[in-house]
Design an enzyme around this catalytic site. Structure first.
Site, short mmCIF file in Angstrom:
data_model
loop_
_atom_site.label_atom_id
_atom_site.label_comp_id
_atom_site.label_asym_id
_atom_site.label_seq_id
_atom_site.Cartn_x
_atom_site.Cartn_y
_atom_site.Cartn_z
CB SER A 75 -0.96 0.01 1.32
OG SER A 75 -0.41 -0.17 2.57
CG HIS A 76 2.61 3.03 2.63
ND1 HIS A 76 1.67 2.14 3.56
CD2 HIS A 76 2.26 4.27 2.96
CE1 HIS A 76 0.90 2.90 4.02
NE2 HIS A 76 1.23 4.34 3.70
CG LEU A 79 4.67 8.24 9.47
CD1 LEU A 79 4.02 8.52 11.03
CD2 LEU A 79 5.27 9.65 8.98
CG PHE A 135 0.37 1.37 14.82
CD1 PHE A 135 -0.25 2.35 15.42
CD2 PHE A 135 1.57 0.78 15.57
CE1 PHE A 135 -0.15 2.77 16.75
CE2 PHE A 135 1.81 1.31 17.03
CZ PHE A 135 0.81 2.21 17.63
N GLY A 190 -4.85 2.71 2.42
CA GLY A 190 -4.21 2.18 1.34
C GLY A 190 -4.73 0.84 1.56
CD GLU A 191 -2.84 -2.93 3.68
OE1 GLU A 191 -3.30 -3.89 3.32
OE2 GLU A 191 -1.40 -3.14 3.69
CE LYS A 203 -7.06 0.87 26.58
NZ LYS A 203 -6.22 -0.37 27.09
CG LEU A 216 11.34 -7.51 18.40
CD1 LEU A 216 12.82 -7.50 18.11
CD2 LEU A 216 10.94 -7.17 19.54
NE ARG A 249 4.61 -8.05 6.72
CZ ARG A 249 4.79 -7.25 5.64
NH1 ARG A 249 5.18 -8.00 4.71
NH2 ARG A 249 4.84 -5.95 5.59
#
Length: 342
Positions: free
Chosen positions: A50-51, A127, A183, A191-192, A235, A310, A314
């Site tokens: 998506s990026h 980012l 995130f 984009g997703e 949140k 972490l 991926r």
């Protein structure tokens, strides 16, 4: 040639060359084309579809609207020993960050903590490329930005008010990939949802609602008249509000509501500001850099030793595959991008 997954595989350099040529063909100056090509190539290389090259379709569309500058030179304002601001002058953000991050890193290494405010920019990228620029220099860093008002607030909200409002953080790790998370405060990146729409696939429950506020798995219903949802209920909604304030009014720039209103239905890239903060572990610590590093690594080891993952693991694995085997590009996307050169 396509592989068994239906993807074209190109060397990283060839992906960058394709992106650069598309952007130059669209009328961008060489510095802007190079900086943006760096970002979209990194996204494709790390399998952040998506990026990656997909963003070229949106960038060229925004250029055709005539509102974004493809040639403006970023203007640096050195405000204080700990603050630098860069006016992107209605251009895309990567070049402004590239210029401003040099000053930001120097200030952080000098005073311990420093802030970069990027104003009047069109922001389209993830980012983490920006964060990795700073972690590569031994700095910890945070970044955040609003977008267009696509997300409804939690707790009875019925209208899009927030942007997807991503935030990212990075921690440098000697001789290995940094710890990085990036995130959106929405349940998924815009984009997703668009990639699901293009592929004709439903989105997972909890990503969005239709125009009447009813839960839906139809990406068209979310994008056309509906609204996205925040992650984590109240949140995510609170974090999204914080990002609107810190990367908007705090730095003298627009909120996501302002950005969408300014777009006027053109469907262009969001226009607003970005806040980046860099931290020097060497200056903020008590002088035991080796001990601090060991404590951080003990924490990371405690996470992975019990089978947890972490953030970005991926993505880093995809990077290593791409460097060895070539960067995978879905065939349809490859032809769409190539067509931008016609």
């Amino acid at each position: 040639m396509t592989d068994e997954s239906g993807c074209v595989r190109l060397p990283v350099e060839a992906v960058h060359d394709l992106a650069f040529r598309v952007l130059r063909h669209a009328g961008m100056s060489e510095p802007h084309a190079r900086a943006i090509a760096d970002v979209v190539t990194a996204g494709q290389r790390d399998d952040c579809q998506s990026h990656g090259l997909y963003r070229l379709l949106i960038i060229t569309h925004t250029l055709r609207q005539g509102t974004v500058s493809g040639t403006a030179t970023p203007v640096v304002h050195d405000r204080t020993p700990a603050v630098v601001a860069v006016d992107a002058c209605s251009a895309f953000s990567p070049l402004a960050f590239e210029v401003g991050s040099r000053h930001l890193a120097e200030k952080a290494r000098t005073v311990g903590i420093a802030a970069l405010a990027i104003n009047n920019c069109y922001h389209f990228s993830a980012l983490w490329p920006e964060i990795e620029t700073l972690t590569a220099q031994g700095l910890a860093a945070m970044a955040m930005t609003p977008s267009h008002a696509w997300v409804t607030p939690f707790g009875g909200g019925t209208r899009p008010t927030f942007g997807t409002n991503p935030m990212a953080f990075g921690w440098p790790r000697p001789d290995r990939f940094p710890y990085v998370f990036d995130f959106a405060t929405s349940a998924a990146a815009r984009g997703e949802i668009e990639l699901h729409r293009r592929a004709g696939r439903p989105i997972p429950p909890g990503w969005g609602v239709d125009h009447a506020g009813h839960p839906t798995t139809d990406p068209d219903a979310v994008i056309n008249g509906g609204s996205m949802l925040t992650f984590g209920g109240h949140k995510g909604s609170a974090l999204s509000t914080m990002i609107e304030l810190l990367a908007g009014p705090l730095i003298g720039d627009l909120t996501s509501l302002d950005s969408l209103e300014r777009d006027g239905g053109a469907g262009g890239t969001p226009f607003h500001g970005e806040l980046v903060i860099a931290f020097s572990p060497a200056l903020l610590g008590l002088g035991d850099t080796q001990g601090d590093t060991q404590r951080a690594e003990r924490l990371f080891d405690a996470i992975v030793d019990q089978g947890a993952r972490l953030p970005s693991q991926r993505r880093f694995a995809a990077r290593e595959r791409s460097l060895k085997e070539g960067v995978p590009i879905p065939l349809d996307l490859y032809h769409e991008v190539k067509a931008l050169l016609d």
